[in-house]
Motif scaffolding. Structure first.
Motif, short mmCIF file in Angstrom:
data_model
loop_
_atom_site.label_atom_id
_atom_site.label_comp_id
_atom_site.label_asym_id
_atom_site.label_seq_id
_atom_site.Cartn_x
_atom_site.Cartn_y
_atom_site.Cartn_z
N LEU A 1 0.89 -1.08 0.13
CA LEU A 1 -0.09 0.12 -0.08
C LEU A 1 0.82 1.35 0.19
CD1 LEU A 1 -2.96 0.90 0.08
CD2 LEU A 1 -2.60 1.00 2.75
N ASP A 2 0.97 2.16 -0.98
CA ASP A 2 1.64 3.24 -1.09
C ASP A 2 0.93 4.40 -0.93
OD1 ASP A 2 3.40 4.85 -1.78
OD2 ASP A 2 3.52 4.47 -3.98
N PHE A 3 1.03 5.37 -0.21
CA PHE A 3 0.52 6.42 0.16
C PHE A 3 1.10 7.74 -0.77
CE2 PHE A 3 -0.28 4.07 4.23
CZ PHE A 3 -1.76 4.17 4.21
N ALA A 4 2.08 7.53 -1.56
CA ALA A 4 2.65 8.31 -2.10
C ALA A 4 3.13 9.62 -0.92
CB ALA A 4 1.92 9.14 -3.13
N THR A 5 3.75 9.08 -0.02
CA THR A 5 4.13 9.95 1.07
C THR A 5 4.98 11.00 0.88
OG1 THR A 5 3.78 7.96 2.61
CG2 THR A 5 4.93 10.09 3.69
N VAL A 6 4.58 12.40 1.26
CA VAL A 6 5.48 13.51 1.13
C VAL A 6 6.03 13.85 2.43
CG1 VAL A 6 5.55 16.01 0.42
CG2 VAL A 6 3.72 14.41 -0.46
N TYR A 7 7.41 13.47 2.52
CA TYR A 7 8.21 13.42 3.62
C TYR A 7 8.53 15.20 3.94
CZ TYR A 7 9.43 8.56 3.56
OH TYR A 7 9.44 7.05 3.54
N PRO A 8 8.97 15.58 5.16
CA PRO A 8 8.89 17.00 5.43
C PRO A 8 10.21 17.42 4.51
CG PRO A 8 8.82 15.76 7.39
CD PRO A 8 8.78 14.67 6.46
N GLY A 9 9.85 18.49 4.01
CA GLY A 9 10.75 19.26 3.00
C GLY A 9 10.60 18.64 1.78
N GLU A 10 9.73 17.88 1.34
CA GLU A 10 9.55 17.44 -0.11
C GLU A 10 8.67 18.04 -0.71
OE1 GLU A 10 11.45 12.76 -0.05
OE2 GLU A 10 9.31 13.09 0.03
N SER A 11 8.40 17.89 -2.12
CA SER A 11 7.19 18.23 -2.96
C SER A 11 6.61 16.90 -3.41
CB SER A 11 7.75 19.06 -4.14
OG SER A 11 8.31 18.01 -5.07
N PRO A 12 5.37 16.99 -3.86
CA PRO A 12 4.74 15.68 -4.38
C PRO A 12 5.50 15.16 -5.48
CG PRO A 12 2.98 17.54 -3.97
CD PRO A 12 4.45 17.99 -3.73
N ARG A 13 6.49 15.88 -6.36
CA ARG A 13 6.83 15.33 -7.30
C ARG A 13 7.84 14.23 -6.91
NH1 ARG A 13 10.03 19.25 -11.31
NH2 ARG A 13 7.99 19.73 -11.92
N GLU A 14 8.63 14.70 -5.66
CA GLU A 14 9.52 13.64 -5.09
C GLU A 14 8.70 12.53 -4.58
OE1 GLU A 14 13.03 16.43 -2.93
OE2 GLU A 14 10.99 16.96 -2.82
N SER B 1 -5.28 11.24 -6.45
CA SER B 1 -5.81 10.77 -7.58
C SER B 1 -5.25 9.53 -8.04
CB SER B 1 -5.54 11.81 -8.96
OG SER B 1 -6.14 13.21 -8.86
N PRO B 2 -5.84 8.34 -7.67
CA PRO B 2 -5.30 7.19 -7.85
C PRO B 2 -5.20 6.69 -9.18
CG PRO B 2 -6.80 7.02 -5.96
CD PRO B 2 -7.00 8.51 -6.62
N ALA B 3 -6.22 7.11 -10.11
CA ALA B 3 -6.33 6.54 -11.50
C ALA B 3 -5.22 7.14 -12.36
CB ALA B 3 -7.75 6.97 -12.04
N VAL B 4 -5.01 8.55 -11.94
CA VAL B 4 -3.88 9.19 -12.91
C VAL B 4 -2.40 8.63 -12.32
CG1 VAL B 4 -2.61 11.44 -13.06
CG2 VAL B 4 -5.09 11.29 -12.92
N LEU B 5 -2.39 8.32 -11.14
CA LEU B 5 -0.89 7.78 -10.58
C LEU B 5 -0.65 6.36 -11.07
CD1 LEU B 5 1.48 8.25 -8.69
CD2 LEU B 5 0.07 7.71 -6.62
N ILE B 6 -1.73 5.58 -10.95
CA ILE B 6 -1.74 4.13 -11.47
C ILE B 6 -1.31 4.21 -12.85
CG2 ILE B 6 -3.03 2.25 -12.26
CD1 ILE B 6 -4.93 2.77 -9.58
N SER B 7 -1.95 4.96 -13.60
CA SER B 7 -1.36 5.17 -15.03
C SER B 7 -0.14 5.36 -15.21
CB SER B 7 -2.31 6.15 -15.97
OG SER B 7 -2.13 6.14 -17.27
N HIS B 8 0.48 6.33 -14.49
CA HIS B 8 1.87 6.60 -14.65
C HIS B 8 2.82 5.56 -14.01
CE1 HIS B 8 5.70 8.78 -14.01
NE2 HIS B 8 5.74 8.35 -12.94
#
Length: 333
Positions: free
Chosen positions: A11-24, A59-66
């Motif tokens: 299970l991946d939450f696409a966690t944004v660690y402190p000091g990061e951006s969503p891109r990371e 947006s799970p569908a967008v992330l899944i496609s990527h």
């Protein structure tokens, strides 16, 4: 459920660690998926959350496609799409598109919670009462994906006849009973809502109505995992993750707490409530984690475990996945 090799998923939450951006965070999701695929994990799911600065998987569908474009075999899905936030037709079209692009690799997990706070529910333009229609929405969605629309004159294009497998997500008896009634697999959110795990799974198995797609009940149970090369390092990572969880869930402000403020918060009733959500948590070396997971699978009557990695950096997360895979006997590609 038996003591045979259990499938393990992530299970991946696409966690944004402190000091990061969503891109990371998304770059980490790429690496995690590629490594999980190499190590033999069955699937990765992404959860829909909104207005949470530390979680980028809105947006799970967008992330899944990527992620599907940078992997080749691992199954990818939502864990889940919060169906009250969307129309069933739009979800069918989104996941039908994914199924056409990436055949036999897409799952659609469905939840009825909004995945956010009430103010954000309003921003999503959804009625607070939308969750009451969840059973009917699931049936409508299943009809679109099967090419047997329940709405006259309306088909999901793409989506019809893709038969994307549906999974009901839940943390209570409601989801368990619905999954049993519809003959669908059931995924319990024991990584953050542990209290009803045993009664919900028991009710699901006892009341299961076989379906053509799923003649037998199937249970996925989520569990937190912090695996490391040493017991001491796993404990260190676990403490950092616990503090982050308390800060993110018990404090509603943009500025981070000082370490002294967080120390005080960690000894509060609010922190105890947040940390009780992490009851099911395997922490330690590979052997310790494997022993815990085996016992947890029996306790949860699970056919599959979904690992929610709790680590403090990308390298530690990838190493934790590797340690867990090796200790539990997954077969690397």
């Amino acid at each position: 459920m038996t003591d045979q090799q259990l499938p393990l998923s992530v299970l991946d939450f696409a966690t944004v660690y402190p000091g990061e951006s969503p891109r990371e965070a998304f770059q980490r999701s790429d690496e995690l998926a590629q490594e999980a695929e190499r190590l033999g994990y069955l699937r990765i799911w992404y959860s829909e959350h909104h207005n949470m600065p530390s979680i980028a998987s809105s947006s799970p569908a967008v992330l899944i496609s990527h992620v599907a474009a940078v992997t080749s075999t691992i199954r990818l899905g939502s864990g889940g799409v919060m169906l009250p936030n969307h129309s069933p037709l739009v979800v069918a079209e989104q996941f039908g598109t994914l199924a056409e692009l990436y055949p036999d690799r897409i799952d659609l997990g469905l939840g009825r919670a909004p995945g956010t706070d009430q103010r954000t529910v309003q921003a999503l333009r959804r009625s607070p009462r939308a969750a009451e229609n969840f059973p009917e929405d699931v049936l409508e969605l299943r009809g679109y994906l099967a090419g047997r629309s329940r709405v006259a004159g309306v088909q999901a294009v793409p989506g019809a006849d893709t038969e994307v497998p549906l999974y009901i997500l839940g943390s209570s008896l409601f989801g368990a009973n619905l999954a049993a009634q519809l003959g669908l697999p059931y995924s319990f959110a024991s990584h953050f809502a542990p209290d009803a795990l045993v009664p919900a799974v028991t009710a699901y198995r006892e009341n299961y109505q076989p379906s053509e797609a799923f003649p037998e009940p199937y249970v996925i149970a989520a569990v937190n995992v912090t695996a490391s090369d040493t017991e001491e390092d796993a404990a260190r990572q676990n403490e950092i993750c616990r503090r982050r969880r308390v800060e993110s869930m018990a404090v509603r402000r943009s500025a981070p707490l000082s370490e002294e403020e967080l120390d005080l918060l960690m000894s509060s009733p609010a922190a105890d409530q947040v940390l009780s959500m992490l009851r099911y948590h395997a922490v330690g070396t590979g052997e310790q984690v494997a022993d815990y997971l085996q016992g947890f699978a029996r306790h949860a009557q699970a056919d599959e475990l979904m690992v929610a990695p709790q680590n403090t950096s990308t390298s530690e997360m990838l190493r934790g996945l590797e340690i867990t895979a090796a200790a539990t006997g997954l077969s690397p590609q």
